[in-house]
Design an enzyme around this catalytic site. Structure first.
Site, PDB file in Angstrom:
ATOM      1  N   LYS A  84      43.484  41.402  35.322  1.00 53.39           N
ATOM      2  CA  LYS A  84      44.282  40.124  36.009  1.00 53.39           C
ATOM      3  C   LYS A  84      43.824  39.025  34.883  1.00 53.39           C
ATOM      4  O   LYS A  84      42.510  38.834  34.629  1.00 53.39           O
ATOM      5  CB  LYS A  84      43.850  39.745  37.318  1.00 53.39           C
TER       6      LYS A  84
HETATM    7  O1  G3P Z   1      44.743  37.124  44.968  1.00 50.34           O
HETATM    8  C1  G3P Z   1      45.718  35.789  44.632  1.00 50.34           C
HETATM    9  C2  G3P Z   1      46.190  35.175  46.027  1.00 50.34           C
HETATM   10  O2  G3P Z   1      46.782  36.169  46.982  1.00 50.34           O
HETATM   11  C3  G3P Z   1      45.373  34.281  46.566  1.00 50.34           C
HETATM   12  O3  G3P Z   1      45.761  33.662  47.712  1.00 50.34           O
HETATM   13  O4  G3P Z   1      45.453  32.726  49.935  1.00 50.34           O
HETATM   14  O5  G3P Z   1      43.950  32.231  47.980  1.00 50.34           O
HETATM   15  O6  G3P Z   1      46.328  31.313  48.204  1.00 50.34           O
HETATM   16  P1  G3P Z   1      45.380  32.445  48.378  1.00 50.34           P
END
Ligand code: G3P
Length: 217
Positions: A84
């Site tokens: 990533k």
């Molecule tokens: O893994 C990346 C993403 O899904 C992060 O989600 O909930 O931290 O905005 P969030």
């Protein structure tokens, strides 16, 4: 559409794998910290051994050389690791080099369709638009998926749309309708996909009716 879990918690990954619903896992440094991970390499190996699909492991460097070194190391940990990389100029440059080396990448922190186009042009295997975080600031996150889908279809890009930052089952449904290739979601959201009050009510009624019949026999 493939379902990925967005978590670094092994128990959650094991449970989703047992359901047969786990197509992959995404992690990020925040999720690793939240899970209390100290030895990142050992943890990525553990996740990769449970997961029957790609496991996104994020680089921490922000320089081209640093990201390349980390990416090569992460990819050596398990054959289903996808590296990533954040959408910054050095990251896009690294994605191009890693693509030439055959190392799969997931370009993360995508908030505009043109960022996704640039990542796809560089050869990213996945792009991760963060829908929930756009919703959080008053934008319509799903519009981003719609536009990326159109751009990728217009030009025949093979880069997969990995919809991320999903907050609830409606996000997952909309992603399926808009043609996202993957939805990555927290464990709680994956569990919610099973739930419907009418299913529970209907099953309770079926069992109660059977019991009544049995009791009268
Ligand atoms: O893994 C990346 C993403 O899904 C992060 O989600 O909930 O931290 O905005 P969030």
């Amino acid at each position: 559409m493939r379902f990925f879990l967005d978590t670094a918690v092994l128990a959650e990954i094991e449970e989703a794998a047992a359901w047969g619903l786990l197509d992959g896992v995404t992690t990020n440094p925040s999720l690793m910290a939240k899970a209390g991970v100290r030895d990142f390499d050992a943890h990525y190996r553990a996740i990769a051994s449970i997961t029957p699909g790609p496991v996104s492991a994020e680089v921490l460097s922000t320089t081209y050389e640093g990201m390349l070194a980390e990416a090569r190391h992460l990819y050596s940990l398990a054959e289903n690791i996808v590296v990533k990389i954040p959408f910054i100029p050095a990251g896009v440059q690294a994605i191009r080099t890693l693509h030439a080396e055959g190392i799969p990448t997931n370009c993360t922190l995508i908030f505009s369709p043109l960022q996704a186009l640039i990542a796809a042009k560089a050869g990213a295997t996945y792009v991760s638009p963060f829908l929930g975080r756009l919703d959080d600031i008053g934008h319509e996150g799903m519009e981003l998926v719609r536009q990326i889908r159109q751009i990728f279809d217009n030009y025949g890009f093979e880069t997969k749309i990995l919809a991320a930052s999903l907050r609830h089952p409606q996000h997952v449904l909309q992603c399926a309708l808009e043609g996202a290739d993957v939805a990555t979601m927290p464990f709680a959201v994956m569990k919610q996909l099973f739930q419907h009050p009418l299913t529970d009510k209907g099953l309770a009624q079926f069992l109660a009716d059977y019991q009544k019949l049995h009791a009268g026999a």
